[in-house]
Scaffold this active site. Structure first.
Site, PDB file in Angstrom:
ATOM      1  N   GLY A 172       0.829  -1.199   0.000  1.00 12.52           N
ATOM      2  CA  GLY A 172       0.000   0.000   0.000  1.00 12.52           C
ATOM      3  C   GLY A 172       0.861   1.244   0.000  1.00 12.52           C
ATOM      4  O   GLY A 172       2.026   1.215   0.402  1.00 12.52           O
ATOM      5  N   GLN A 180       2.964   9.995   1.218  1.00  6.00           N
ATOM      6  CA  GLN A 180       4.261   9.304   1.172  1.00  6.00           C
ATOM      7  C   GLN A 180       5.075   9.673  -0.062  1.00  6.00           C
ATOM      8  O   GLN A 180       6.277   9.431  -0.094  1.00  6.00           O
ATOM      9  CB  GLN A 180       4.062   7.784   1.215  1.00  6.00           C
ATOM     10  N   CYS A 200       6.055  -0.253   6.869  1.00  2.00           N
ATOM     11  CA  CYS A 200       5.669   0.894   6.056  1.00  2.00           C
ATOM     12  C   CYS A 200       6.839   1.264   5.139  1.00  2.00           C
ATOM     13  O   CYS A 200       7.997   1.224   5.569  1.00  2.00           O
ATOM     14  CB  CYS A 200       5.337   2.068   6.966  1.00  2.00           C
ATOM     15  N   LEU A 201       6.519   1.629   3.897  1.00  4.17           N
ATOM     16  CA  LEU A 201       7.577   2.009   2.947  1.00  4.17           C
ATOM     17  C   LEU A 201       8.298   3.280   3.375  1.00  4.17           C
ATOM     18  O   LEU A 201       9.381   3.574   2.875  1.00  4.17           O
ATOM     19  CB  LEU A 201       6.993   2.176   1.540  1.00  4.17           C
ATOM     20  N   HIS A 255      -4.175   1.321   7.845  1.00  6.68           N
ATOM     21  CA  HIS A 255      -2.822   1.895   7.796  1.00  6.68           C
ATOM     22  C   HIS A 255      -2.764   3.067   6.816  1.00  6.68           C
ATOM     23  O   HIS A 255      -2.231   4.135   7.139  1.00  6.68           O
ATOM     24  CB  HIS A 255      -1.843   0.784   7.389  1.00  6.68           C
ATOM     25  N   GLU A 256      -3.339   2.863   5.617  1.00  8.10           N
ATOM     26  CA  GLU A 256      -3.248   3.908   4.586  1.00  8.10           C
ATOM     27  C   GLU A 256      -4.148   5.106   4.911  1.00  8.10           C
ATOM     28  O   GLU A 256      -3.771   6.258   4.676  1.00  8.10           O
ATOM     29  CB  GLU A 256      -3.577   3.334   3.205  1.00  8.10           C
ATOM     30  N   HIS A 276      -2.438   7.356   7.218  1.00  3.48           N
ATOM     31  CA  HIS A 276      -1.476   8.248   6.539  1.00  3.48           C
ATOM     32  C   HIS A 276      -2.157   9.548   6.092  1.00  3.48           C
ATOM     33  O   HIS A 276      -1.550  10.623   6.147  1.00  3.48           O
ATOM     34  CB  HIS A 276      -0.887   7.575   5.295  1.00  3.48           C
TER      35      HIS A 276
END
Ligand code: NI
Length: 159
Positions: free
Chosen positions: A46, A51, A88-89, A130-131, A134
Site C-alpha cells: 500500500g 508518502q 511501512c515504505l 494503515h493507509e 497516513h
C-alpha cells in the site's frame, strides 16, 4: 508514468492532514499511476499520497489480488481485532506489532470518481486502516506495541 521518491519517517509531510479530491484531473490520474508504479517497485502492499509528498486523500493498495485505488476513503464499519507485524515504505527494514480491526468496510471513490463500498479482512483490513491513517498524518509507529524490530527477509534466512 514515473517513480516518485518515497518520503521517510521524520519528513513533515507525513504528519499533515490531506485534502479531499473533488474531481478527477489529469494531474490526479498521473499521481495514481505513479503511486502504483512506486508501490510495486518497492514491493509494498500500500501507498498513500503523502508518502510521495502530495497532500491529497488518495491511496493505492495491492495485497496480492490486484490494485485497489481509494479516493477520499472513509471507514464505515469495523469489527474484531488482530495483532500482527506491520511495516511501512516510509520506514524500510522495520516492523512492529499493531492491533487493527479484523474486518473493515470502507466507502471511497474509484478512479472514475464513482462511490464504491469495499470490505476487507485480515491483511486488507489492516492495509485500509494503515493507509487511511497516513491521510490524517499518522504513522503506524504511533500504535506499535512493544517497540520496532528489524525485518528479516526470507531470502536472507535461506542464505
Ligand atoms: Ni505506510
Amino acid at each position: 508514468m514515473a517513480l516518485r521518491k518515497i518520503r521517510q519517517l521524520g519528513d513533515e509531510v507525513l504528519s499533515k492532514k490531506c485534502r479531499e479530491v473533488r474531481e478527477m484531473t489529469p494531474r490526479i490520474r498521473e499521481l495514481i499511476e505513479d503511486m502504483k508504479e512506486t508501490m510495486y517497485e518497492a514491493n509494498g502492499v500500500g501507498l498513500a499520497a503523502p508518502q510521495v509528498g502530495v497532500l491529497r486523500r488518495v491511496v493505492v493498495i495491492d495485497v496480492g489480488e490486484g490494485p485497489i485505488v481509494l479516493i477520499n476513503p472513509r471507514i464505515l464499519e469495523q469489527s474484531g481485532e488482530r495483532t500482527e507485524d506491520e511495516g511501512c515504505l516510509s520506514l524500510p527494514g522495520k516492523a512492529g506489532q499493531v492491533t487493527r480491526p479484523a474486518y473493515v468496510k470502507v466507502e471511497a471513490c474509484n478512479e472514475n470518481m464513482e462511490k464504491v463500498i469495499l470490505e476487507g479482512e485480515e491483511l486488507l483490513a489492516r492495509a485500509f486502516c494503515h493507509e487511511i491513517d497516513h491521510l490524517d498524518g499518522h504513522m503506524y509507529v504511533e500504535k506499535v506495541e512493544g517497540g520496532l524490530h528489524d525485518v528479516v527477509y526470507e531470502e536472507e534466512e535461506e542464505a
